[in-house]
Design a protein around this motif. Structure first.
Motif, PDB file in Angstrom:
ATOM      1  N   PHE A  47      78.073  -9.548 -56.771  1.00 26.34           N
ATOM      2  CA  PHE A  47      76.667  -9.208 -56.970  1.00 26.34           C
ATOM      3  C   PHE A  47      76.031  -8.828 -55.644  1.00 26.34           C
ATOM      4  O   PHE A  47      76.173  -9.546 -54.651  1.00 26.34           O
ATOM      5  N   HIS A  48      75.360  -7.693 -55.638  1.00 30.65           N
ATOM      6  CA  HIS A  48      74.520  -7.287 -54.518  1.00 30.65           C
ATOM      7  C   HIS A  48      73.108  -7.279 -55.072  1.00 30.65           C
ATOM      8  O   HIS A  48      72.695  -6.322 -55.726  1.00 30.65           O
ATOM      9  N   VAL A  49      72.415  -8.361 -54.857  1.00 32.98           N
ATOM     10  CA  VAL A  49      71.156  -8.596 -55.561  1.00 32.98           C
ATOM     11  C   VAL A  49      69.962  -8.219 -54.697  1.00 32.98           C
ATOM     12  O   VAL A  49      69.898  -8.566 -53.523  1.00 32.98           O
ATOM     13  N   ASP A  50      69.039  -7.500 -55.329  1.00 34.11           N
ATOM     14  CA  ASP A  50      67.723  -7.272 -54.725  1.00 34.11           C
ATOM     15  C   ASP A  50      66.848  -8.439 -55.174  1.00 34.11           C
ATOM     16  O   ASP A  50      66.328  -8.457 -56.274  1.00 34.11           O
ATOM     17  N   GLU A  51      66.756  -9.445 -54.324  1.00 38.08           N
ATOM     18  CA  GLU A  51      66.055 -10.663 -54.718  1.00 38.08           C
ATOM     19  C   GLU A  51      64.563 -10.440 -54.902  1.00 38.08           C
ATOM     20  O   GLU A  51      63.898 -11.196 -55.604  1.00 38.08           O
ATOM     21  N   GLU A  52      64.016  -9.419 -54.261  1.00 41.02           N
ATOM     22  CA  GLU A  52      62.575  -9.174 -54.339  1.00 41.02           C
ATOM     23  C   GLU A  52      62.179  -8.451 -55.625  1.00 41.02           C
ATOM     24  O   GLU A  52      61.096  -8.690 -56.169  1.00 41.02           O
TER      25      GLU A  52
END
Ligand code: SF4
Length: 91
Positions: free
Chosen positions: A12-17
């Motif tokens: 997972f390459h997550v855009d946490e924002e």
């Protein structure tokens, strides 16, 4: 190999924002909510003390919640942009 083991292979390459999914957190039809809780393979939906919550961090981008909610709970659903999101790996 269990399903959990296989899911653990994904990256997972997550855009946490920025979530690629937005829900109506004030939705109260418990029957509809239970459908999502059962259907989401990543358990992104939680329902505690009569309050629905959601986290996109482990989302598998399967689209099940979008189809099931018929626009009632899921207000926005789109694939993450660019290099963000899940990368499936076969085990
Ligand atoms: Fe869960 Fe699939 Fe919806 Fe992601 S797209 S929240 S994995 S049901």
């Amino acid at each position: 190999m269990t399903i959990e083991d296989k899911l653990g292979l994904n990256i997972f390459h997550v855009d946490e924002e920025n979530s690629h999914i937005e829900i109506d957190k004030d939705f109260t039809d418990e029957k509809e909510i239970q459908k999502l809780l059962l259907a989401c393979p990543a358990e992104c939906y939680k329902y505690n003390d009569g309050k629905l919550s959601f986290s996109h961090l482990g989302c598998l981008e399967c689209g099940t919640c979008r189809v099931l909610s018929h626009g009632k709970i899921v207000k926005k659903w789109k694939y993450p942009i660019g290099e963000v999101g899940v990368t499936y790996r076969q085990g």
